[in-house]
Structure formats: C-alpha cells, structure tokens
Motif scaffolding. Sequence first.
Motif, PDB file in Angstrom:
ATOM      1  N   LEU A  29       0.801  -1.228   0.000  1.00  0.00           N
ATOM      2  CA  LEU A  29       0.000   0.000   0.000  1.00  0.00           C
ATOM      3  C   LEU A  29       0.830   1.272   0.000  1.00  0.00           C
ATOM      4  O   LEU A  29       1.798   1.392   0.752  1.00  0.00           O
ATOM      5  CB  LEU A  29      -0.907   0.022   1.238  1.00  0.00           C
ATOM      6  N   ASP A  30       0.402   2.227  -0.809  1.00  0.00           N
ATOM      7  CA  ASP A  30       0.907   3.592  -0.746  1.00  0.00           C
ATOM      8  C   ASP A  30      -0.185   4.475  -0.157  1.00  0.00           C
ATOM      9  O   ASP A  30      -1.369   4.112  -0.178  1.00  0.00           O
ATOM     10  CB  ASP A  30       1.277   4.074  -2.161  1.00  0.00           C
ATOM     11  N   PRO A  31       0.200   5.660   0.343  1.00  0.00           N
ATOM     12  CA  PRO A  31      -0.822   6.564   0.884  1.00  0.00           C
ATOM     13  C   PRO A  31      -1.915   6.830  -0.157  1.00  0.00           C
ATOM     14  O   PRO A  31      -1.621   7.011  -1.342  1.00  0.00           O
ATOM     15  CB  PRO A  31      -0.025   7.844   1.177  1.00  0.00           C
ATOM     16  N   SER A  59      -2.070   4.459   9.751  1.00  0.00           N
ATOM     17  CA  SER A  59      -0.708   4.997   9.767  1.00  0.00           C
ATOM     18  C   SER A  59      -0.116   5.070   8.367  1.00  0.00           C
ATOM     19  O   SER A  59       0.783   5.858   8.112  1.00  0.00           O
ATOM     20  CB  SER A  59       0.199   4.149  10.664  1.00  0.00           C
TER      21      SER A  59
END
Lengths: 512, 512
Positions: free
Chosen positions: B214-216, B236
Amino acid sequence: MARIPGLSIDPASDAPVYRQIADGIRAALDEGRVRPGDRLPPTRALARQLGVNRNTVVAAYDLLAGEGVIRSRTGQGTFLTGGAEPLDPGAVEAGAAAAEEGWSGSFSRAVDGPGVERLMSVYRVAISNRGISFAGSYPAGELLPIDDFRGAIDDVLAERGPEVLAYGPTAGDPGLREALVATMRRNGSTLAADNVVITNGAQQALSLVFRTLLDPGDEVLVEDPTYTGALSVLGSLGARVVGVPADDEGPRPDALAAALERHRPRLMYLQPTFHNPTTRVMPEARRREVLALAARHHCAVVEDDWAADLRFEGEAPPTLHALDGGRHVLYLSTFSKKLMPGLRIGWIAAPFEVARRVVALKQIADCGTSPLLQAALVRFMERGSLDRHLDRIRAAYRERRDAMLRSLGRHLPEGVRFTRPAGGLFLWVTLPGGLDSGELFVAARQRGVLFSRGALFHIDGRGVDTMRMTYASAAPDRIDEGVRVLGELVRERLADAGRGGGERVMESVPVL
Amino acid sequence: MARIPGLSIDPASDAPVYRQIADGIRAALDEGRVRPGDRLPPTRALARQLGVNRNTVVAAYDLLAGEGVIRSRTGQGTFLTGGAEPLDPGAVEAGAAAAEEGWSGSFSRAVDGPGVERLMSVYRVAISNRGISFAGSYPAGELLPIDDFRGAIDDVLAERGPEVLAYGPTAGDPGLREALVATMRRNGSTLAADNVVITNGAQQALSLVFRTLLDPGDEVLVEDPTYTGALSVLGSLGARVVGVPADDEGPRPDALAAALERHRPRLMYLQPTFHNPTTRVMPEARRREVLALAARHHCAVVEDDWAADLRFEGEAPPTLHALDGGRHVLYLSTFSKKLMPGLRIGWIAAPFEVARRVVALKQIADCGTSPLLQAALVRFMERGSLDRHLDRIRAAYRERRDAMLRSLGRHLPEGVRFTRPAGGLFLWVTLPGGLDSGELFVAARQRGVLFSRGALFHIDGRGVDTMRMTYASAAPDRIDEGVRVLGELVRERLADAGRGGGERVMESVPVL
C-alpha cells in the motif's frame, strides 16, 4: 549426486553449522568440484553424512536458494544453478510460479521505489564464516554468556511465567526501562522512564524513529560512509539522503552548516562513537559544534550509539544526548553487540512527545518486544552478569584488535592505512595505489578470507579502495592467518600495478 | 499518603500483579478513596506493603502515568491527576518538559496524519483485569505450558546456544518455516518454505504485508466491524479504508462486487474464521464467491487466520489460501492466541514475489525475530507439546464458552442477542432497545467487570449497541459472576428505557 566432494564442517569454528554448509557448497561450486545443473543430495541424506540435524541442512539450502545458488523442482530435487544471480521467478517450483501471476506493479513505493535495489540486496545477506571472517559486525560467539542467560530465563519463567508469556507494556518492561535510565543518567543524560522505548534491536529503533519523523521526499543528512541498515530504512521511506563530508573528527562544521542551510533536513543521523564503518570518534568540541548547528536549524539529531560499553581504553566523550540535555537528540543503542544479537533488544531515548509516537508505531508494528526476553535481561543485569560479560569481552576485543594491528603491520605492505580504534568490533582499512577492494574481496574469498567492502557503506558507491575488518569474531591466531592471506593478495596486486579497479563483482551485503 | 486505602492484590487472579495494582489505584480514585492531587506512596514502600517486587510497582505506576492518571514531579514524588485525560506535555517533569520545545509540526504523516487519533489511542491500551475481565482477547494465563516451554528453551540453549543467540535468517528459522508449511499443507495449502516469513506476531505480519502493498491514498476493503489493530496500521499508512456490508456469512457478494467496481482497491482484509469481533465464520461457498470476485478485480486478499487451531467443535471450512492455491491470498496467523502472546511469533505465507519483499521490509524493520524463541518453539512442537496444549485449551475454552452461554441465558434479559462460536476466544453480544454499551462499560467497570465496546471495532463509531465478551481468560465461576453483574445493569437500563446512549465516555482501547 550422493555426496558433495570436499564438503565438511568444522566443529571448532564459531560459524553456525548451516552457514558452514552453505559456504562449503558455494566453495565447491567456485572450485569446480560441483557444477551448475548438478543435483544436490536430499537434506536427510546430507544431514546423516555430516552428522547434523536435518533442519540445519534445510537452513543451508534455504540460504543458498535465497541467493539463487540452488533451486528446487517439485518431485525432482534440488539443483545447483549457475551461481549467485537473483532467483528467476519463472524458475521456482510450479506451485510458486503459478502464484506469481499478476503481482507485477502491485507493490508499494516502499519496496519498489528508489530504495528498492538496496532493499532487495539486503535479502541476500549471507555473511559467510567459512574460513576466516572479518565481515559482518558480530560479537564473538564463543564468548556469549549462555549459562548465565539460561539461568535468568529459567528463574523468570519459574517466578513470573504467566506474566512474561503474556502481552507486555508496548513501551517495554518497566524494570528494563528504569535500568536503561539509570545507566544513561550515569553517563550524564537527563531522562525518565517515559522517555525510553524498548525495540527489537537498534534496527527497529532506527526504523521507528525515522518513520516517526520522515515523510517521502524529506531530506536527511548522514555521514558518508555510514551504516547500511540506516540507508536501507531511509530508502524504503522515500527520504532524500544527503551525505556530509567529514574529517577525522566527524562531519565538517562548514560542510554541515552549508548542508543545513541548503537542504533544511528534518534530521541528521550520526554515529559519534566508533562510527560504522570508519571507527571514528567525534571529540567533545566537535560534538558541541554539531549540536549547536542542529539546534540553530531546528534539525533533529538521531544518535546511534551501538558501540556504547565496547570501549576498552581511554575516556569516552559525553554522548550527544547528554550534551544536549535530551532536547533535540533521539538516542538509540542495542544489546546486540555488547551482549547477544539473538535477544533482539535495543532502545530509543527521546523527548516524550517523540517517544509516545514511537510507542504508537511500535504497538502497530508488533504489539511490543517479547516480555520474556526483556525480563530475563533485567534479571541478568541485576545479577551483575552483564558487567562481568562486558569486562570479559572488552579484554578479549582489545586483545583481538591488537592482534589484527600487529598482523596488519606484519603482513600488509607500506601504504596500507588502518585505524586503531579504542573500542567497537572492527577497524577501517584504506588500500594504496587505487587498489579495488571489490576485486580483492573475490580473490580473498577464494582463499577463505572475508571482509566487508567499503563501497557498500557509501551512498554513491565511492570508497572502492576501503574495507572494514572485524577483529571481534575471530581468535588471534585466525586473525593472523587471515591477514597474512590478505597481505599476499595486496602485494601481488601492487606488484601488478594499474590492474586494479577493472572488474566489478556482486556479493552479499553485510548490513549489520 | 503512606498507603492506598483498600488496595490489595489477589494472588489467585490470572491478572498480572502490576495490572492489579494499577487497577486498584484507578478504582480507589473512581470510588473516592483517594483524590486528585494526593501523593502516592513511593514505589519501594508500596512494594513492601504489598509484598511484591519493586519493579512490579514501577510497572503499575508507569501504566498509570501513560494513561495520565498519575504524574511524577522530580524530587517531590508521584501524584494523582484528575483522571485518565491525556498527559499534558507541559505538566511532565522539568527535564522532559524542556525537551518538548520545537517538536510540534515535526512528525510524519504516519503519526500525525488522518490515522493519528486511532494510533494515539492505541498507546492508552490498558486492558484491566481487576475484578472480572471479558475484555482483550488473551489466552488463559493459568493454562500456559510454562514448564514444557522452559524445557525447550533450556535444551536449545544447551545444544545450539551460540547459534540461537546470534543473528538468524531474516525470513525466520528454517525448521519453523518447514513446520508451518507442513501444517498448512495438511490444511490443503500449496506452498514451500520460501513462501513463509516469520514475524513478531500477527500484528507485524499485518504491518509488513500492508507496507509491502500500500501507498498513501490506496483504497482497502475491510469487513466492518473488524480488528482494530489492522485499522491502526492502515491509518498509519494513509490508506483509505472502505467497509463492506456483511450478512451472517461474511461480506455480501453484491456489496463486495460494487465496492470492487467503484474503489478498485489494492487489497481486501478478511478474517474468514471466527471473525474478530463478530465471531462469524464464512462458509465455503461464500469463500469461493469472495475469491472469484477478488480474482476478477485483481484485488489481493489478506486472510487473517488468527484463530486457526482454536476450533473446539465442528468442521473447519478450507482457508482462503487453500481454496485459492496461494495465488492471490496472503495468509497470516500467530502463536499468540493458541500458545503464548509473549513469544511474539506469527507468520505470513505469500507468493514468493510478495514474500521476498516482506523479508526485505522485515530485515530493515528489525533484522529478524529472535532465533532463540523460534528454535525453542520448533523444539516444543517437535515434542508434541503444542498438540497437547491445543487439546487442553480447546477443552477449556469450550467449557468456558458453554459457561458464558449458560450465564448469558440465565442473567441477561430477553432481547439480548449473542453468538455461539464453535471456537476462538470470545462471543459477540447485541443489546436490545438501543442500549449504549459505552455507558454500560462505565457502569460495569465500577462493579469490577470489563468487556470490549463494539463501537471500537467499527470504522465510523457505529455499533454502540454491541459488545465483545471474551470467555477464554476467566474460569467458569468467575464468568457467571461477571455476567450476573452485567445482567443486573442491563435490566436496570431497560427498565429506565430511553435513557441510554446519552453519555459518551473515553476508555482504553482493546486492540488485541
């Protein structure tokens, strides 16, 4: 193949047996005793031949598979490949191969971004201890206080079993935090238990503190060269790493001021004492200069004091944390080098506003470090076993450092420069005449001698004429034997001057 | 204050002593036996009074300080504050207060971003076991196989001390990985040791696998409600969490298809068996539907099978990992619930392309899980101790589940619904008439009974009429006593209908 010609293990070696086996197979391949495509003996058969547990052979094969040296095919066995190239995803066993479908492009920037090459190479860690290893930065295996530690574990389990086998406080065992506070106060630090967070070694301390402070694209100042494990974390976070030129006392104040002015970094990462890899110690005056610059530019300082307590002569300058009053300095250290890596216990001391966020990240990272190992460590320290152990290893490491210095003086030609650290685990060597330590590495490995190439610690691959040599994990006579081999190889290369630096090699990365 | 009125510890309780002390002090405050501003006895004095180790008192004070219930002033002692409000950074001791200067605005989005509130609340974890606790999801402390485990550690240290106290392979102990492969193969999975990575519990497995993928800003599908520890990690990372409506069999296929179409998520996070908190089990047909939808939309599936081996009746459906052939499913589980949380050992099984990236992140996260604890676990399993332990706790948990079901039937009024899980550690309760489990929580806590509010597991704070009740960690007679108290409180509230839901309270978050 029913057996691997020439493969044996040395019960007297301090290298784990599975590593000896892996190294032996690699050596057999290097030396042509076995060839790519050969089928290896089944793990059970090889275990019987060598008189070891089958799991040990499984571990060795696993290590080699991770490096791409061997490969298994379902129902057919395990085969040697051409060498240490990365695993070809298409070549793993059928089930796994099918599993790879559709994953390309699926990964986060943390593992596919700019830091990925460094990150992936980390997986190929294979510090080899076959023969004589000056690579890695391991404490001496034969000096570990195993019986004392077993006693501490036994007592803690008998007295507080249900408590230490349950979840513990995320920030760590209160007794351990207090013990660390007491130690740091004796060294001049101002702090309370709330400022301390227990981590799984210094590596997790680095990982948590960097994640607490850095967003992708943030700039970070580091000494160059520096600890590869820190560079790997920074790469995974997408931080932009800026190397600061150093002199014999640490980062140059003029260069540091310019970098702070130009990059406005969120933090700088420093190892002021027995810097890894250069062994440099920053004198107190330089420490004060660095702190003043950091404060003026509102730049946090991460002080990695991994070698605390490993000084065997002279006086230690105050830590940055003590000099700063714990205001801008995030201090971290570990029990891995001064006691045992297998504990996986380190810590961070930080201002409370930082520490509480580190604890939050620690909670979601792994719900806390094993309470059992922390409680056993407290018991071990309360009994004075740590102090006794430190006395013992400091004496041993001084002896080994002296042995390595003598051997270097005896066997290496004029022009080879090396440091004379007053503590820590290794020294730092610079070769003359532009010799390439990468080429030397390959030649030395064939002779059974390992060291860490200096280029690995540099941001941009410079430092090809440097090498890090660990004295802590080999006995003095082995040190002399290994240095003698290196001396021969260096002399050959100097005699044939101008040849160095041509060939580039890939090998495992000593991240520790 | 020389002593705290009414404070005592119960040696027969399964609650750790430091938690009993902290709970006792909190109760004394709640009940007016001590007041805000009162000075607590010094740790040494209180330890003597209670007949416990001083570190135990330090741990209790530390827990309370973390919650803001007490506060120390240098040279003056430790004082009660007004209650469990967050620590006021200006109020901590002088040195620490000075240290806070200049940190605001210094933090990464991971700790200051959208997930921060949830993340920070995690730090305030304080599962209290005073009285009778149905909160948390802990295995029964009195059933831990301490002696068997101590024997395993002793033998491993005696036989392989230097190896297991050194650094180990980052991916984990080869013997442990093989043992997990063997177990998963018996359950129908296709995989090899290269697909398995050992982690510090399931929490680290979640953290690493989410960071790998996952990336932001990436979207993630979850069951709503779901495990809070997963939501914290996602927060987070800046992931966007989308809840999928569920029926009694799991996520509804129509809703799942719509969410996949609309959000194009990178992954979905599922607990198909004994879902935390609802205890729901997804039948095989639904599992196949979910997998087909995931495959069609190229969405990775993270299967959290934390309760594997905790089924005490009926047949387990195949895991998603087994049904999928290990192609799109990343499977994770843990020894924390079925054996001991203090081990901090869990694992991920994933396609090799994923697993190798997880290993890279694991290396930079903490250089690997303690080889000592892994080796001891392997030994423990080889001797059959795990199988014996599982037989024992499954019988005990079934008995406790039955006790809780009987007590709920006996003491709770009509209209209260509860699940009847065939395994796991807890059951899921829905209150009638719009009763607010938050208000009930406060009242129950004053009577010494704890549970987990259902709203904590919901993405958006819904589920105020739900609660999770753990039967595993209390003996049957204690279960009946606690449920009787809850029954009285619920009846009172139903009699006074319409009053519920008004008062909102903050309390500790059971993240486990």
